[in-house]
Write an enzyme that holds these catalytic residues in place. Structure first.
Site, PDB file in Angstrom:
ATOM      1  N   ASP A  82      -0.391  -0.360  -4.456  1.00  0.00           N
ATOM      2  CA  ASP A  82      -1.825  -0.023  -4.432  1.00  0.00           C
ATOM      3  C   ASP A  82      -2.012   1.257  -3.626  1.00  0.00           C
ATOM      4  OD1 ASP A  82      -4.569   0.054  -4.330  1.00  0.00           O
ATOM      5  OD2 ASP A  82      -4.813  -1.808  -3.175  1.00  0.00           O
ATOM      6  N   LYS A  96     -12.822  -8.293  -7.619  1.00  0.00           N
ATOM      7  CA  LYS A  96     -13.311  -8.818  -6.347  1.00  0.00           C
ATOM      8  C   LYS A  96     -14.793  -9.117  -6.539  1.00  0.00           C
ATOM      9  CE  LYS A  96     -10.115  -5.896  -3.760  1.00  0.00           C
ATOM     10  NZ  LYS A  96      -9.968  -4.678  -2.956  1.00  0.00           N
ATOM     11  N   GLU A 119      -1.918   0.365  -8.727  1.00  0.00           N
ATOM     12  CA  GLU A 119      -3.360   0.191  -8.542  1.00  0.00           C
ATOM     13  C   GLU A 119      -4.024   1.452  -7.991  1.00  0.00           C
ATOM     14  OE1 GLU A 119      -4.177  -3.540  -6.652  1.00  0.00           O
ATOM     15  OE2 GLU A 119      -6.118  -2.884  -5.898  1.00  0.00           O
ATOM     16  N   ASP A 158      -9.343  -0.872  -9.298  1.00  0.00           N
ATOM     17  CA  ASP A 158     -10.009  -1.687  -8.283  1.00  0.00           C
ATOM     18  C   ASP A 158     -11.345  -1.004  -7.953  1.00  0.00           C
ATOM     19  OD1 ASP A 158     -10.860  -2.849  -5.893  1.00  0.00           O
ATOM     20  OD2 ASP A 158      -8.969  -2.663  -4.836  1.00  0.00           O
ATOM     21  N   LYS A 193       0.861  -1.178   0.000  1.00  0.00           N
ATOM     22  CA  LYS A 193       0.000   0.000   0.000  1.00  0.00           C
ATOM     23  C   LYS A 193       0.896   1.226   0.000  1.00  0.00           C
ATOM     24  CE  LYS A 193      -3.994  -2.203   0.439  1.00  0.00           C
ATOM     25  NZ  LYS A 193      -5.119  -2.075  -0.503  1.00  0.00           N
TER      26      LYS A 193
HETATM   27 MG    MG Z   1      -6.936  -2.192  -4.124  1.00  0.00          MG
END
Ligand code: MG
Length: 372
Positions: free
Chosen positions: A191, A265, A216, A241, A165
């Site tokens: 991300d 997802k 991301e 995402d 992250k």
């Molecule tokens: Mg993500």
């Protein structure tokens, strides 16, 4: 197929360590678990993996609970379906949004139908892989040294990719430290969870130096334009995402070139049917995709593992076995990642392939609601 009864639970699973991203810190995982029972006494399980607060997307666990109780479960009890792929359109009719809530009911319907057909969910949806590759996600760390410690452990455990992250002021130094220590030969991704703004274009160009698998979601969840502008400026593929909540969003991404990789997802797009449609779209258009994670329990992760066995899921998924981040899980046999960073797809077990540990489930249940 007709559903005769539904049990809905709110469960509470403490994490082993808090997970920190740009949109907040998760300490405990609140989840909703649905159990569908068919008229011929087959049980299907599903999980709603929305977060507790609207930092990732607007839908929350409390909102999902309302949507399930008020609109979706009553509808589910009314309908009859031949194939679980029909359930998505029925739930979408007159109820917009609430993708995570719909995904929970839909997953349970697919589990139930796969069991009725005596097939694993993976086989039922056309999954072919025997094993799926697992990537590790590391939340924001206090220092590059802390990040290196976690990354060392991850690489020693066999993970196929490390995704970290990032946010402004918390990016170049951290990526540099990883490349310096581990070289250019391992798969690395970043991300941002929408942490960057329009004055960051120049800064984000510097990320090309780290040879990332992808960057991301640097910008806002509704901002395809800035992502498209960035994708023109950098060679690193942009991965979306939060921006992709449906097949239509993926078509927008493709048309605008606002990304070249998809993190899929099932909860975020409304369930298995939409995931299969997006998977087919990606294969047709040669878009790499991979399965993301929402810190699910062993039930939610089972669905992700079945989906990741489909041929179009070409990159490692965020499929860490839940017992590595949860203090306790609700399934009897934990998922196991081997030293090569792979999880075996349970093709030999019906449905989602996990046995529910009823005692553990009772212990972590805050409230249960029964319908019919
Ligand atoms: Mg993500």
């Amino acid at each position: 197929m007709k559903i005769s009864a539904i049990e809905l639970r709110e469960i509470h699973l403490p994490l082993r360590a808090p997970f920190r991203t740009n949109h907040g810190t998760i300490g405990d995982r609140r989840l909703l678990i649905v159990e569908l029972q068919s008229e011929d006494k087959i049980t299907g399980w599903g999980e709603c993996s929305a977060l507790a607060w609207p930092g990732y997307l607007p839908e929350t666990i409390d909102g999902s609970l309302l949507a399930l109780q008020k609109w979706l479960i009553p509808k589910m009890l009314e309908i009859e379906f031949q194939h679980p792929a029909e359930v998505a359109a029925i739930l979408d009719n007159h109820v917009r949004g609430w993708e995570f809530a719909k995904a929970a009911l839909q997953s349970a319907a697919w589990d139930l139908a796969a069991k009725a057909a005596a097939k694993s969910l993976a086989e039922f949806i056309g999954g072919q892989r025997k094993n799926v590759d697992v990537g590790l996600v590391l939340g924001l760390q206090d220092s590059p040294q802390k990040l290196l410690e976690k990354a060392r452990a991850g690489i020693a455990a066999g993970y196929r990719r490390i995704k970290i992250k990032i946010k402004p002021g918390h990016d170049l130094e951290y990526l540099q430290a990883l490349r310096q220590e581990f070289g250019d030969d391992f798969d690395l991704a970043a991300d941002a969870n929408s942490a960057y703004w329009l004055d960051h274009f120049e800064h984000l160009q510097k990320l090309d130096a780290f040879n990332l698998n992808f960057l991301e979601q640097p910008f806002g969840w509704q901002d395809h334009i800035s992502h498209a502008k960035l994708q023109k400026l950098i060679t690193t593929p942009v991965c979306l995402d939060e921006s992709l909540r449906s097949l239509d969003d993926c078509r927008t991404m493709f048309a605008l070139n606002s990304g070249r990789v998809i993190n899929l997802k099932p909860g975020r797009v409304g369930g298995i049917k939409a995931t299969l449609d997006i998977h087919n779209f990606c294969r047709k258009n040669k878009l790499p995709l991979w399965c993301g994670g929402m810190l699910e329990s062993g039930i939610g992760r089972a669905v992700n593992i079945a989906l990741a066995s489909l041929p179009g899921f070409s990159l490692p998924g965020d499929l860490t076995p839940p017992d590595r981040y949860l203090q306790s899980d609700i399934i009897a046999t934990p998922w196991h990642m081997d030293a090569q960073g792979q999880i075996a797809v349970p093709h030999d077990r019906p449905g989602i392939g996990v046995q529910i540990d009823r005692d553990s489930l009772e212990k972590v249940t805050l409230t249960t609601w029964r319908f019919r």
